[in-house]
Design an enzyme around this catalytic site. Structure first.
Site, PDB file in Angstrom:
ATOM      1  N   GLU A 260    -126.388  39.171  60.148  1.00  0.00           N
ATOM      2  CA  GLU A 260    -126.751  38.521  58.887  1.00  0.00           C
ATOM      3  C   GLU A 260    -126.139  39.153  57.633  1.00  0.00           C
ATOM      4  OE1 GLU A 260    -130.957  36.396  60.011  1.00  0.00           O
ATOM      5  OE2 GLU A 260    -131.086  38.404  59.165  1.00  0.00           O
ATOM      6  N   LEU A 261    -124.901  39.572  57.692  1.00  0.00           N
ATOM      7  CA  LEU A 261    -124.214  40.000  56.471  1.00  0.00           C
ATOM      8  C   LEU A 261    -124.030  38.805  55.538  1.00  0.00           C
ATOM      9  CD1 LEU A 261    -121.469  42.462  57.739  1.00  0.00           C
ATOM     10  CD2 LEU A 261    -123.167  42.961  55.974  1.00  0.00           C
TER      11      LEU A 261
END
Length: 616
Positions: free
Chosen positions: A361-362
């Site tokens: 989830e960058l």
């Protein structure tokens, strides 16, 4: 390779091989309904014409005393004597109801009683390699035999870890007769089995909410009973840093309180408690995403977007998928120095050969707040954030491996994310998949990656509880705006992105390898069911995990199909209901799956009366 291939067990009666039709399988279950351990063997030897085997007032131990095997037996035997267990959910014949005009059903035979066999006076344990270490792909197989004429329970295993599994099976099979006040085993039998997959686990998240050591141990107790063998411990997250770090003691200033910190001594105690029960602990310090608390105490520049508004009241400008935001600044040189120092200390605490580096989830918008990333992009006009992340991978993996060799795990996002991803991840890195279900499993295995399955659509145990972010106007709706069509509050997800709730049947019926070729199946290491803790703490962690995690345990140990390839869901119903009762009898607060009426009236609560309704 699929681990041990479940050892290809064959089911026979003394009179011959049992046909694997559903009716025959049900008939077999009725011959010894109290012998129904979880995970359930696919097939096994049952001496159906023999009588009960009573236990003597004391059963002596004859076997190895090292590697904790004797201690594991003592836990098993003391539990048997203390619980005085009798199954609360027994398998029953296919119910007969008043027929609908064209419906009929045939009665089932009841088993015949037989005279009891020789009294059981001892347990005899043989372990080929008593010094085998608990490690990935260690042999966990065992055989457990109770014969009519012998006074001994015979257990054979290659390693201490297989012997432990034999004990947890035996615990569920020895029952207590209130009338005679004696322990017994209903029929002589032999079970010989091993796991399908070497990684069978749950993910515990102590970063969003603190989970006390006693509650962690409670999960380990339940895991051992169901033969799960990996605790994936997601220790930290953006919200808090509960891990003692001597190199950077200021990090725990972002723990929720001084009492909500895992000291080195506590960590070692939990790891040893797990090891005694045949469970490995794999740590995860999630980086470079989900990184704010703790890190910013070392140097505020380590964290990008830590002071941004996570949603910006306009989701295209969001810097995180949930509050609070923060990602490691991967264009800042000091980040790499701190990462190496931290890894050196954490890897000295956790002895497992696997180490999880996170990577999910960058968010690109977060790096718009970083002066270091802005400068890097300006200096590399032909490059993108993908290239910067690739530089991060190429720089960190060799450096960390040089400090202490481990096999690293990333979330699949590091390779597959549409937001930011690296172009190349070494094939010796394990990728844990949580998105895309069968498609992503296929994509990763076909490209030669070893995979841990954690598909959110099947294995996420926190789903279906609505949203948790506050000041949310979406709930302020008094009338259904789209009658007949599901929407947020009326038939929709209610704010839970991964709704609906994952029932045990959803977990159990997941054929995650069904679309893979033979070589691709070899890359499946197993599965882990996550329970993210935004709405979880000590008060509800156990009923959220259990007994649903037991469905995963059987799926990964012996599978959801019989030896003819038919789904075993019909017979799993009584088994998992009974296992829930066994957990609660052991002081483990597992949630009920059905009204108790359903336990007392087998299959009266099925959606369909046909035992073959669940196809595969």
């Amino acid at each position: 390779m699929r681990f041990a291939k479940a050892l290809a067990i064959t089911a026979v009666l003394l009179s011959g091989v049992v046909e694997a039709t559903s009716d025959a399988v049900i008939e077999e279950a009725l011959k010894a309904p109290t012998i129904n351990p979880l995970p359930g063997p696919v097939t096994w030897y049952l001496h159906a014409d023999e009588g009960r085997k009573y236990l003597a007032p004391f059963v002596s131990y004859h076997g190895p005393h090292k590697s904790g095997i004797r201690d594991a037996w003592e836990r098993c035997y003391s539990t048997i004597r203390r619980l005085k267990w009798y199954p609360q959910a027994l398998e029953g014949p296919i119910p007969k109801f008043d027929p609908f005009p064209d419906q009929s059903s045939k009665p089932k035979e009841k088993r015949q009683n037989a005279p009891p066999g020789a009294m059981i006076r001892r347990v005899r344990v043989k372990v080929k390699d008593v010094d085998a270490k608990l490690a990935h792909k260690v042999d966990e197989s065992y055989s457990l035999t109770v014969s009519a004429k012998s006074e001994a329970i015979e257990i054979e295993a290659q390693t201490p870890w297989g012997a432990r599994h034999a004990f947890t099976t035996l615990q569920q099979i020895v029952v207590y007769d209130e009338k005679s006040q004696r322990f017994y085993i209903e029929r002589p039998f032999t079970i010989s089995e091993g796991p399908l997959y070497p990684i069978r686990g749950i993910l515990l998240d102590s970063g969003r909410n603190f989970i006390s050591p006693s509650k962690i141990k409670e999960q380990l107790d339940a895991m051992a009973l169901s033969k799960l063998n990996v605790l994936h411990w997601h220790i930290t997250d953006t919200q808090s840093w509960p891990l003692q770090v001597n190199t950077y003691p200021q990090m725990t200033e972002d723990a929720y309180s001084k009492r909500m910190v895992y000291s080195h001594a506590t960590i070692k105690e939990i790891i040893e408690y797990a090891r005694q029960r045949g469970i490995r602990v794999i740590p995860e310090i999630d980086t470079p995403s989900h990184s704010s608390s703790g890190w910013k105490r070392i140097d505020p520049d380590l964290v990008a977007c830590g002071n941004s508004w996570w949603s910006n009241d306009f989701f295209p400008h969001h810097t995180a998928l949930e509050p609070n935001p923060g990602q490691l600044d991967i264009a800042y040189n000091k980040t790499y120095e701190v990462l190496e120092n931290l890894y050196k200390e954490v890897s000295s605490l956790f002895e497992d050969e696997f180490h999880h580096l996170g990577g999910d989830e960058l968010q690109p918008n977060c790096y718009k707040f970083s002066k270091h990333v802005t400068k890097w992009l300006a200096e590399h006009p032909d490059m993108t954030l993908n290239d910067l992340l690739q530089e991060y991978v190429d720089r960190t993996l060799p450096a960390l491996d040089k400090i202490k060799h481990r096999r690293f795990i990333y979330w699949e996002d590091m390779l597959l994310s549409e937001q930011i991803h690296a172009e190349r991840i070494p094939r010796n890195v394990v990728l844990q998949t949580w998105n895309g279900g069968l498609d992503n499993i296929k994509k990763l295995t076909s490209n030669g990656y070893d995979v841990i399955v954690s598909s959110a659509d099947f294995f996420y145990l926190d789903c279906g509880n609505g949203g948790w972010v506050s000041n949310d106007p979406r709930y302020n709706v008094m009338r259904n705006p789209t009658p007949g069509t599901p929407n947020f509050n009326y038939g929709g997800d209610g704010g839970s992105w991964c709704a609906p709730y994952k029932t045990w049947q959803r977990i159990y019926d997941y054929d995650f390898a069904s679309e893979l070729t033979g070589p691709e199946k070899e890359h499946i290491l197993g599965g882990i069911a996550p329970l993210w803790s935004e709405q979880i703490d000590d008060a509800n962690i156990t009923p959220k995990f259990w007994p649903r995690a037991a469905a995963l345990a059987e799926l990964l140990w012996s599978g959801n199909r019989d030896k003819e390839g038919k789904k075993r869901t019909y017979l799993m119903t009584a088994r998992i209901n009974n296992f829930r009762e066994y957990l609660t009898a052991n002081g483990i607060g597992a949630a009920p799956l059905q009204p108790r009426y359903c336990l007392k009236h087998p299959h009266h609560c099925d959606l369909y009366s046909d035992p073959n309704a669940v196809l595969g």
